[in-house]
Enzyme design. Sequence first.
Site, mmCIF file in Angstrom:
data_model
loop_
_atom_site.group_PDB
_atom_site.id
_atom_site.type_symbol
_atom_site.label_atom_id
_atom_site.label_comp_id
_atom_site.label_asym_id
_atom_site.label_seq_id
_atom_site.Cartn_x
_atom_site.Cartn_y
_atom_site.Cartn_z
ATOM 1 N N GLY C 14 0.783 -1.274 -0.066
ATOM 2 C CA GLY C 14 0.129 0.154 -0.193
ATOM 3 C C GLY C 14 0.971 1.346 0.016
ATOM 4 N N HIS C 54 13.172 9.695 -1.148
ATOM 5 C CA HIS C 54 13.743 8.469 -1.067
ATOM 6 C C HIS C 54 15.192 8.416 -1.840
ATOM 7 C CE1 HIS C 54 10.163 5.620 -2.154
ATOM 8 N NE2 HIS C 54 9.840 6.379 -1.272
#
Lengths: 173, 173, 173
Positions: C14, C54
């Site tokens: 998710g 990230h």
Amino acid sequence: MNVPPPRLTFVLGGARSGKSRYAENLVMDCAPPWVYVATAEAHDSEMAARIAAHRNRRDGRWRTVEAPLDLASAIAAHGSKGQAVLIDCLTLWLSNVMLDGRDLIAEQQRLITALGNADGPVVVVSNEVGFGIVPDNALAREFRDAQGRLNMQVAAIADRAVLIAAGLPLILK
Amino acid sequence: MNVPPPRLTFVLGGARSGKSRYAENLVMDCAPPWVYVATAEAHDSEMAARIAAHRNRRDGRWRTVEAPLDLASAIAAHGSKGQAVLIDCLTLWLSNVMLDGRDLIAEQQRLITALGNADGPVVVVSNEVGFGIVPDNALAREFRDAQGRLNMQVAAIADRAVLIAAGLPLILK
Amino acid sequence: MNVPPPRLTFVLGGARSGKSRYAENLVMDCAPPWVYVATAEAHDSEMAARIAAHRNRRDGRWRTVEAPLDLASAIAAHGSKGQAVLIDCLTLWLSNVMLDGRDLIAEQQRLITALGNADGPVVVVSNEVGFGIVPDNALAREFRDAQGRLNMQVAAIADRAVLIAAGLPLILK
């Protein structure tokens, strides 16, 4: 041919998760003919295309029974004849019942009773719809709650329950 | 009576997935009395009905503590008395913290510290909200991100973590 | 250093589930250098912040390759050099392909062929988006269907597939 499924199997999954195909394969581990209990109604072209795609996957060994609303009677009629039954799916049935303005609690109870009385093997498909953000509109929240309650009730009486993601099963029981 | 839960158990699930009931049953495997730490506030009649339904399930062996915002203090006060504590749930707490305009990162850190310091057994309930389509509005996306981060933090320090679907557990750790 | 991942691993999860971090850790069980195939494009500040977060996690042992659309060619170029490759993620790639108006079926087929031809180890990250309520708008439903089909296709050819929730894996295969 693999081991046939037990009396009652519950196949829960997301949209486009492969749950219908997984459930069909379970049923096809039994000797044909097989009964396909369809709850879908083609209200629009999107739904009609979906129904056609599912139907084209099934060959002549399948007998299709339409039960958009009176699913309990279809289970009573076909669930104890020694032939495997696939119910696809509880989510569309629930939607039909709510749109038709029927007594939801009573209809759910009739359905659970019918499933409990069936000799099987019966394989029931349903959607998991509760893993997203809270929906904006009240009807969607009401549907989500009803679907969650129904899924719990069916899982509780099932002999086996799986959650499907990306076509693959996670064993719930 | 089954084996009591470990120091910290994380029960993650969807809406109407049976996660609260599953968590209550874990706590009730401990000797009573049990502490129910409620984070819900009845902002409207829909929520009031939900709170009442949960409360009616709990008998006199439960003591209810209201902690809509200062959950860390409630855990510090009750989490090390040798009595089992149920926190239901982190999703409503997170919503309360965001609506109150508090410093989210600081409040999450306080909560994680309190959970890490508790002797337990503590059972924490939370919602998985990240398995749907990206929400349209920015606040819902922000909430979804915050909930996901919080769930990861709690799961990381938990001794046991489960994902509930249709009332049944999938073991995460 | 743990056992390196097999030829093709599929990491499904998710939003904010920790799937990228889980996948990075799998790749880092191989000898460096590692190839990071990024499908993200910074269309707005929210996305730019996510990409930066990230990137800041990855050190100099990572080489970044940008492949927002032509992911199949990037896999063909890097997937058989004996170095581990991380593809993060299929959901952004799918979104880019749809926004660009490309032939979705053809692009998905090219991608699956490239993944099938890679020697690996390749780790592919994707979102599960089908466990919520049916989206209101047709484009979101179309995306959800395409993502579901793609996830099934990749999972079918993967040697290993996991579903991530709260940072922890459930083994699909």
